[in-house]
Design a protein around this motif. Structure first.
Motif, PDB file in Angstrom:
ATOM      1  N   UNK A  40      77.402  35.297  68.826  1.00  0.00           N
ATOM      2  CA  UNK A  40      77.738  33.886  68.684  1.00  0.00           C
ATOM      3  C   UNK A  40      78.903  33.567  69.605  1.00  0.00           C
ATOM      4  N   UNK A  41      78.731  32.537  70.438  1.00  0.00           N
ATOM      5  CA  UNK A  41      79.732  32.115  71.408  1.00  0.00           C
ATOM      6  C   UNK A  41      80.304  30.766  70.993  1.00  0.00           C
ATOM      7  N   UNK A  42      81.615  30.649  71.025  1.00  0.00           N
ATOM      8  CA  UNK A  42      82.276  29.368  70.785  1.00  0.00           C
ATOM      9  C   UNK A  42      82.878  28.888  72.106  1.00  0.00           C
ATOM     10  N   UNK A  43      82.572  27.639  72.450  1.00  0.00           N
ATOM     11  CA  UNK A  43      83.140  26.987  73.633  1.00  0.00           C
ATOM     12  C   UNK A  43      83.732  25.656  73.187  1.00  0.00           C
ATOM     13  N   UNK A  44      84.329  24.939  74.128  1.00  0.00           N
ATOM     14  CA  UNK A  44      84.920  23.643  73.815  1.00  0.00           C
ATOM     15  C   UNK A  44      84.170  22.526  74.535  1.00  0.00           C
ATOM     16  N   UNK A  45      83.763  21.508  73.767  1.00  0.00           N
ATOM     17  CA  UNK A  45      83.086  20.345  74.341  1.00  0.00           C
ATOM     18  C   UNK A  45      84.102  19.473  75.092  1.00  0.00           C
ATOM     19  N   UNK A  46      83.603  18.454  75.778  1.00  0.00           N
ATOM     20  CA  UNK A  46      84.481  17.536  76.526  1.00  0.00           C
ATOM     21  C   UNK A  46      85.563  16.935  75.650  1.00  0.00           C
ATOM     22  N   UNK A  47      85.201  16.605  74.405  1.00  0.00           N
ATOM     23  CA  UNK A  47      86.169  15.958  73.507  1.00  0.00           C
ATOM     24  C   UNK A  47      87.077  16.966  72.793  1.00  0.00           C
ATOM     25  N   UNK A  48      86.932  18.249  73.112  1.00  0.00           N
ATOM     26  CA  UNK A  48      87.780  19.282  72.518  1.00  0.00           C
ATOM     27  C   UNK A  48      87.237  19.887  71.240  1.00  0.00           C
ATOM     28  N   UNK A  49      86.141  19.348  70.724  1.00  0.00           N
ATOM     29  CA  UNK A  49      85.565  19.909  69.504  1.00  0.00           C
ATOM     30  C   UNK A  49      84.797  21.189  69.852  1.00  0.00           C
ATOM     31  N   UNK A  50      84.615  22.075  68.870  1.00  0.00           N
ATOM     32  CA  UNK A  50      83.948  23.346  69.160  1.00  0.00           C
ATOM     33  C   UNK A  50      82.439  23.209  69.264  1.00  0.00           C
ATOM     34  N   UNK A  51      81.868  24.068  70.091  1.00  0.00           N
ATOM     35  CA  UNK A  51      80.418  24.195  70.173  1.00  0.00           C
ATOM     36  C   UNK A  51      80.098  25.669  69.900  1.00  0.00           C
ATOM     37  N   UNK A  52      79.167  25.925  69.001  1.00  0.00           N
ATOM     38  CA  UNK A  52      78.730  27.283  68.678  1.00  0.00           C
ATOM     39  C   UNK A  52      77.323  27.463  69.247  1.00  0.00           C
TER      40      UNK A  52
END
Length: 165
Positions: free
Chosen positions: A29-41
């Motif tokens: 499972x990878x967590x990144x940051x969306x444009x608005x700063x919220x997390x994406x899993x």
């Protein structure tokens, strides 16, 4: 840049246990940051090879676009649950965080794909990232099984161990 090889040299036994947790199953499972700063899993495959931790994604995937914009990531090992009712049977979880460095040189991409035995033409347009590791955490059930043991590695620091009840 901190490679997996550096972690393995500094803390070989710890690194072997972490890599073992990541290698229990194919999907992580990878967590990144969306444009608005919220997390994406996102689900992802990751590979330890040649002293590096690598992962990739399909062309234009949102997780890759996230990493191009903001390279910070967290990667979680597969979680394996046991039905045995024995907490000590749980092997634990491993987590890594750091910066994803996209590889864009076609010659290097081809070499990495070839070394991994992948079809170069099928993956040529995919995104390929190596990691700059900043933190590694391994969590497991202690002995006796009334607490968790959390081990933490950061560059330039001693391996630390915490107990949580």
């Amino acid at each position: 840049m901190v490679t997996w090889a550096q972690v393995s040299v500094e803390e070989p036994e710890f690194a072997a246990r972490v890599q073992g947790r990541f290698n229990t199953h194919k999907h992580k499972t990878l967590a990144t940051l969306r444009k608005d700063g919220s997390p994406r899993i996102s689900g992802i495959e990751a590979t330890f090879a040649d002293g590096e931790l690598w992962f990739g994604s399909m062309p234009g995937a949102l997780k890759a676009l996230d990493l191009r914009r903001d390279p910070r990531f967290a990667l979680h090992s597969p979680s394996v649950d046991t039905d045995e009712g024995d907490p000590s049977a749980w092997g634990g979880d491993a987590k890594l965080s750091g910066l994803a460095v996209e590889i864009t040189d076609p010659v290097e991409i081809e070499a990495v794909l070839q070394a991994r035995g992948l079809d170069i033409d099928a993956f040529r347009d995919s995104h390929l990232f190596r990691t700059d590791i900043q933190e590694v955490v391994l969590t497991r059930v202690g002995d006796p099984t009334d607490h968790l043991v959390i081990e933490l590695w950061r560059e330039g620091e001693e391996l630390r161990r915490f107990k949580r009840k």
